[in-house]
Enzyme design. Structure first.
Site, PDB file in Angstrom:
ATOM      1  N   GLY A   8       0.831  -1.203   0.000  1.00 52.70           N
ATOM      2  CA  GLY A   8       0.000   0.000   0.000  1.00 52.70           C
ATOM      3  C   GLY A   8       0.860   1.244   0.000  1.00 52.70           C
ATOM      4  N   GLU A  86     -10.795  -0.458  -4.615  1.00 57.20           N
ATOM      5  CA  GLU A  86      -9.914   0.200  -5.588  1.00 57.20           C
ATOM      6  C   GLU A  86     -10.511   0.225  -6.993  1.00 57.20           C
ATOM      7  OE1 GLU A  86      -7.235   1.700  -4.442  1.00 57.20           O
ATOM      8  OE2 GLU A  86      -7.481   0.903  -2.428  1.00 57.20           O
TER       9      GLU A  86
HETATM   10  C1  SIN Z   1      -2.965   2.291  -2.159  1.00 55.53           C
HETATM   11  O1  SIN Z   1      -3.176   2.864  -1.103  1.00 55.53           O
HETATM   12  O2  SIN Z   1      -2.031   1.447  -2.250  1.00 55.53           O
HETATM   13  C2  SIN Z   1      -3.789   2.536  -3.393  1.00 55.53           C
HETATM   14  C3  SIN Z   1      -4.402   3.875  -3.492  1.00 55.53           C
HETATM   15  C4  SIN Z   1      -5.395   4.207  -2.416  1.00 55.53           C
HETATM   16  O3  SIN Z   1      -6.272   3.385  -2.104  1.00 55.53           O
HETATM   17  O4  SIN Z   1      -5.314   5.295  -1.840  1.00 55.53           O
END
Ligand code: SIN
Length: 174
Positions: A8, A86
């Site tokens: 993330g 997502e």
């Molecule tokens: C992530 O956090 O890895 C992907 C983008 C998001 O959900 O803010």
């Protein structure tokens, strides 16, 4: 079934909200983090998108975030949950991810590439800040997303100039 690693770099750093049995700060190489993705389902609404982060390929760049290990028994449930969360333009990628402890794992990363409908791309940082300051969506204020990410990265000891400069513009530090 094997364990799943998820990397993330945005909201998943500070609000994973999925079951994991281990987490560790980690980096991926050759990607840079930018507030170039539009958000109409979390931090904005259709017609008035907010801005959230995505990753852009860049040869010498690295992006720090958080890697999570998901137990085999939770794997399918977590994947379904993340695919839903997502769904606003992000697609699954597999990326070699270096844990801070030294181990390298193949992790799932959600990346919103420029060909998705919500992609906004580059703009002057002041314009990005203005857009974020006025955007709110079902997950809350867009400003919160920036400030929580900035705080989480600082807590990890990570210096991300793009995130820090934006956070500064959105607070007294600007
Ligand atoms: C992530 O956090 O890895 C992907 C983008 C998001 O959900 O803010």
């Amino acid at each position: 079934m094997s364990a799943l690693w998820v990397f993330g770099y945005g909201s998943l750093v500070w609000r994973p909200a999925f079951a994991h049995r281990r987490r560790e700060p980690a980096r991926i190489r050759h990607w840079t983090r930018r507030f170039w993705q539009g958000s109409t389902d979390h931090r904005g609404v259709p017609g008035a998108p907010g801005r959230v982060v995505t990753l852009l390929p860049e040869a010498d760049a690295e992006t720090w975030g958080m890697a999570y290990e998901v137990a085999p028994a939770e794997r399918e449930r977590v994947l379904a949950n993340l695919d839903h969360r997502e769904k606003g333009g992000y697609a699954r990628h597999q990326v070699p991810t270096e844990l801070r402890s030294g181990e390298t794992v193949e992790a799932l990363v959600y990346v919103a590439t420029p060909d998705n409908d919500e992609f906004l791309g580059d703009a002057p940082l002041e314009a990005i800040a203005r857009q974020i300051a006025s955007s709110v969506g079902p997950s809350g204020a867009n400003v919160e997303y920036v400030l929580e990410l900035d705080r989480a990265l600082r807590d990890l000891g990570v210096d991300d100039p793009h995130v820090a400069a934006l956070a500064a513009l959105l607070t007294d530090r600007g």
